[in-house]
Design a protein around this motif. Structure first.
Motif, PDB file in Angstrom:
ATOM      1  N   SER B  52       8.573   5.591  -7.188  1.00 55.79           N
ATOM      2  CA  SER B  52       7.166   4.841  -7.922  1.00 55.79           C
ATOM      3  C   SER B  52       7.065   3.621  -6.476  1.00 55.79           C
ATOM      4  N   LEU B  54       5.233   1.142  -5.343  1.00 57.44           N
ATOM      5  CA  LEU B  54       5.304  -0.440  -6.095  1.00 57.44           C
ATOM      6  C   LEU B  54       7.354  -0.621  -6.297  1.00 57.44           C
ATOM      7  N   GLN B  55       7.889   0.281  -6.968  1.00 56.55           N
ATOM      8  CA  GLN B  55       9.236  -0.391  -7.205  1.00 56.55           C
ATOM      9  C   GLN B  55      10.156  -0.554  -5.467  1.00 56.55           C
ATOM     10  N   LEU B  58       8.697  -3.679  -4.219  1.00 55.82           N
ATOM     11  CA  LEU B  58       8.851  -4.296  -4.421  1.00 55.82           C
ATOM     12  C   LEU B  58      10.410  -4.927  -4.525  1.00 55.82           C
ATOM     13  N   GLU B 247      -0.251  -1.951  -2.326  1.00 55.07           N
ATOM     14  CA  GLU B 247       0.688  -1.838  -3.441  1.00 55.07           C
ATOM     15  C   GLU B 247       0.794  -3.030  -4.103  1.00 55.07           C
ATOM     16  N   VAL B 248       0.274  -4.058  -2.476  1.00 52.06           N
ATOM     17  CA  VAL B 248       0.315  -5.719  -3.372  1.00 52.06           C
ATOM     18  C   VAL B 248      -0.773  -5.626  -3.809  1.00 52.06           C
ATOM     19  N   ARG B 250      -2.769  -3.626  -5.070  1.00 52.92           N
ATOM     20  CA  ARG B 250      -2.548  -3.205  -6.831  1.00 52.92           C
ATOM     21  C   ARG B 250      -2.036  -3.388  -8.187  1.00 52.92           C
ATOM     22  N   LEU B 251      -1.123  -3.895  -6.982  1.00 54.27           N
ATOM     23  CA  LEU B 251       0.299  -5.566  -7.970  1.00 54.27           C
ATOM     24  C   LEU B 251      -1.009  -6.914  -8.881  1.00 54.27           C
TER      25      LEU B 251
END
Lengths: 210, 390
Positions: B52, B54-55, B58, B247-248, B250-251
Motif C-alpha cells: 500500500s 499509504l502504508q 506512513l 498520500e497525505v 488522501r489521508l
C-alpha cells in the motif's frame, strides 16, 4: 401645575368605552383627590397625567410642558424627572435590597444618588434597619411605605398616588398622609391622590368626582 | 437572568460545549495538517517494497506504521542516475529501544529536517547513535549511555540483540518533526545488528550480496520528476514509489469526513445554545415585565431596556465563548499528552486563529439575533396595563 382640557380616552380592546374626564386646573403646591366608584377611569386618568397612556382627545399640561407633543423617549425622561408615581400595588426590582431600590430610583434617568435624602426618607417612613433586606422579605405595609418613598425620593413636581393607603393600618396611614403632604410642600409639588379611603378624605379639601 | 441560575447555567454550558468541541476539532485538524506537512516536506517520493502506498508513506516518512518490506540497496540506488533526482536518502529500520524506532540512514537525513545537535557529536562508526529531543527526555538517555535494541517496532518485544549495544554520542535539538522521536544511526549499524551469528566470519561478503534497505527517500530538482519516475518504478520494477504529498492529502480527505461530521455537530449544538439563550431571554423579559415597566416609570426609555437585554445576552455569550475556548485548548493539551506517547504528534497550545475568530463572529451573530427577537416585545411594552393588572 396640572391642566387638562376636555380629556378623553378609549380602550381599544374592550367595548370601546370612552372615558370623558372633567377638566383639571391645579396650581402648584395644591393637592387634589380623585374620587369615584370603581371602573370610571380613575387610574386611567392618573396614567394619562403620567404620560403612560396617550389621550384620544384633549390636552395635558404639566407645568410648562405640553405632554401631547413629547416623543416616547422624551416622555420617559420627563416622567423620570418630574413625576413620582405611587401604585396601588407595590412594584420593585425584586432581586435588590430596600436601599438599592431607592438608589436605583435616584439614579434615573440621569441623577446622582443622595445618601442624606435616602436616609431621611427611610427614617420618616419607619423603615430604618431594613435597608439591607431584600424587598420580598418586607411585610406588605413596609412594601407600601417603600413604594411611597420611591414615589417621592427624586423630588418630583407632581406626585401621582393610586390608593396609597389601602394596605396600611391607621397609624401608618396618618404617617403616610402627613409625609406626602410634607414632601409636596417642601418640594413645591402638586399631589394627586386617588382614594376610597375615608381616613384620607378628611385631610384634603380639593376633590373631583368621576 | 441571575435570578434563574439553572436555566442560565444550562445555556452557557451548551455554548461552552459547542465552542470547545468546534475549536478542538479545528485545532486537531490544523495541527495534524501542520505536523504532516512538516514531516513530508523534505521529500517528494518514497521508494519501497510493493504494497500500500499509504502504508509506505506512513511507515517510512511518518514512522507510524510497519514497513511494506525491504528492497535491495543496489537496485534502489540505480534510480539515482536519473538527472532529475536531487538527492536520495536510504533508510532502514526494524528495531526499537523502549518503543522508539532506531533508524539507519545517512547524515543527509538530519540535514533535510534541519536537525542540529544540542550536545555531543554525530555518529561516525557503526552502533553510534544520536537521539531525538523527545527520546532523550522521555527515557532519560544521556551521552555515553549504551542500550541494546529490541527486534520489531513495538515496545516490549521479546527478542533483543544483546550482543550489539548501541552507544549514544549526541542529542538533537527539538525540531518539531518526527526526528524528535527517533534514534538515528547509520545504515551499517542496522546491518550489523541483524547479521546472523554464523555469518560472522565473512561479514564483508555478506554485505556485498545481501544489503537491503527499507526504503529510499527522494528529493527531486523538479516536481514533475516525481510523477515520471514513480510511474516508471511502479510499472517496470519490483519496487513501489509513493508520493507523500498525495498520500497525505488522501489521508486527510478520509479524516476530513470525520472532522466535518464533528464540526457539523458542534454547529448544531451552537444553534441549540443560541436557541436556549434566546428562550431564556424571552422568559426573562416576560417574567420581569413588571420590573421593566417600573423602570420605564423611572425614566428609562425603551432603547435603554433593550440595551439591558443585549448586555445580558452578550455577557453570557462572551463567558460561554471564552470558557469554551479554554476548555477546547485544555482538551487539546490533554489529548496531545496522550498521543505524544503513542504517535509522537505534538500539539501546541496557541492563540485564536482565523477560523476561531469566524466562530466568534458566528456566536456574536447568533446572540445578536436572539437579543433582537427577545427584545422585540419591549417595543410594545404597555406600561400602564402591566402596572394596573395586579
Amino acid at each position: 401645575m396640572i391642566r387638562t382640557d376636555s380629556l378623553q380616552f378609549t380602550y381599544q380592546d374592550t367595548q370601546n368605552n370612552t372615558f370623558c374626564f372633567p377638566d383639571i386646573d391645579l396650581p402648584p403646591t395644591e393637592d387634589i383627590l380623585i374620587l369615584g366608584p370603581s371602573g370610571v377611569g380613575k387610574t386611567t386618568l392618573l396614567h394619562l397625567l403620567a404620560g403612560l397612556l396617550p389621550p384620544k382627545e384633549g390636552d395635558i399640561f404639566i407645568g410648562d410642558t405640553y405632554l401631547n407633543k413629547l416623543t416616547r423617549k422624551q416622555l420617559d425622561y420627563f416622567r423620570g424627572q418630574k413625576i413620582g408615581l405611587i401604585f396601588q400595588r407595590a412594584y420593585f426590582i425584586r432581586s435588590l435590597t430596600l436601599s438599592e431600590n431607592l438608589i436605583l430610583r435616584q439614579r434615573f434617568p440621569k441623577n446622582k444618588s443622595n445618601r442624606y435624602r435616602r436616609e431621611e426618607l427611610i427614617m420618616q417612613l419607619g423603615l430604618s434597619n431594613l435597608e439591607n433586606k431584600r424587598v420580598y422579605q418586607l411585610s406588605e405595609g413596609q412594601q407600601q411605605r417603600l413604594s411611597i418613598a420611591l414615589g417621592v425620593i427624586h423630588k418630583p413636581k407632581v406626585i401621582l398616588a393610586d390608593e396609597p393607603t389601602s394596605n396600611l393600618d391607621d397609624a401608618n396611614c396618618e404617617n403616610v398622609i402627613s409625609l406626602l403632604k410634607k414632601e409636596a410642600q417642601t418640594c413645591k409639588s402638586s399631589l394627586v391622590i386617588i382614594t376610597h379611603d375615608q381616613r384620607v378624605k378628611t385631610h384634603f379639601d380639593n376633590h373631583i368626582i368621576l | 437572568m441571575i435570578s434563574k441560575p439553572l436555566n442560565t447555567t444550562l445555556s452557557v454550558l451548551l455554548l461552552i460545549l459547542s465552542i470547545s468541541l468546534a475549536t478542538f476539532v479545528l485545532q486537531v485538524r490544523n495541527q495534524l495538517n501542520q505536523h504532516l506537512e512538516n514531516n513530508i516536506k523534505p521529500f517528494d517520493m518514497v521508494i519501497g517494497a510493493k504494497g500500500s502506498p499509504l502504508q509506505l508513506v506512513l511507515s517510512s516518512v511518518l514512522h507510524i506504521d510497519t514497513p511494506t518490506g525491504n528492497i535491495p540497496l543496489e537496485e534502489a540506488l540505480k534510480m539515482s542516475k536519473n538527472r532529475m533526482v536531487k538527492e536520495m536518502i536510504p533508510v532502514s529500520y526494524g528495531d526499537n529501544y523502549r518503543g522508539y524506532r532506531i533508524l539507519g540512514t545517512s547524515k543527509q537525513y538530519l540535514i533535510r529536517y534541519n536537525a542540529e545537535l544540542r550536545e555531543g557529536k554525530l555518529y561516525e562508526k557503526p552502533l553510534e547513535v544520536v537521539i531525538g529531543d523527545n527520546v532523550a527526555k522521555k527515557i532519560n538517555l544521556q551521552i555515553g549511555n549504551t542500550f541494546t535494541s529490541a527486534h520489531g517496532l513495538a515496545e516490549n518485544t521479546l527478542e533483543t540483540h544483546t550482543k550489539k549495544p548501541f552507544i549514544v554520542t549526541g542529542i538533537l535539538k527539538p525540531t518539531g518533526t518526527i526526528i524528535d522521536h527517533l534514534i538515528v544511526t547509520n545504515l551499517e549499524s542496522i546491518w550489523e545488528v541483524h547479521e546472523h551469528t554464523e555469518d560472522h566470519n565473512h561479514p564483508e561478503e555478506e554485505h556485498e550480496e545481501q544489503r537491503e534497505i527499507t526504503s529510499l527517500l527522494v528529493k527531486f530538482r523538479n516536481p514533475i520528476g516525481a510523477l515520471q519516475m514513480s510511474r516508471f518504478i511502479n510499472e517496470k520494477t519490483a519496487m513501489q514509489a509513493a508520493l507523500p504529498k498525495l498520500e497525505v492529502e488522501r489521508l486527510m480527505r478520509f479524516l476530513g469526513i470525520g472532522f466535518k461530521v464533528v464540526n457539523n455537530i458542534s454547529i448544531a449544538i451552537l444553534f441549540v445554545a443560541g436557541l436556549s439563550i434566546f428562550i431564556n431571554l424571552i422568559k426573562t423579559v416576560s417574567e420581569r415585565k413588571q420590573e421593566l415597566a417600573l423602570l420605564r416609570t423611572y425614566g428609562v426609555n425603551t432603547f435603554q431596556l433593550i440595551k439591558l437585554v443585549f448586555i445580558e445576552a452578550f455577557f453570557l455569550s462572551f463567558v460561554g465563548f471564552v470558557l469554551g475556548w479554554f476548555l477546547g485548548r485544555i482538551s487539546i493539551w490533554v489529548f496531545s499528552v496522550f498521543i505524544e506517547d503513542t504517535y509522537g504528534h505534538l500539539l501546541v497550545f496557541d492563540f485564536p486563529n482565523q477560523e476561531e475568530l469566524l466562530l466568534l463572529a458566528l456566536v456574536i451573530l447568533t446572540t445578536f439575533l436572539a437579543s433582537i427577537m427577545a427584545s422585540s416585545s419591549l417595543y410594545k411594552l404597555n406600561v400602564s396595563k402591566i402596572l394596573t393588572d395586579a
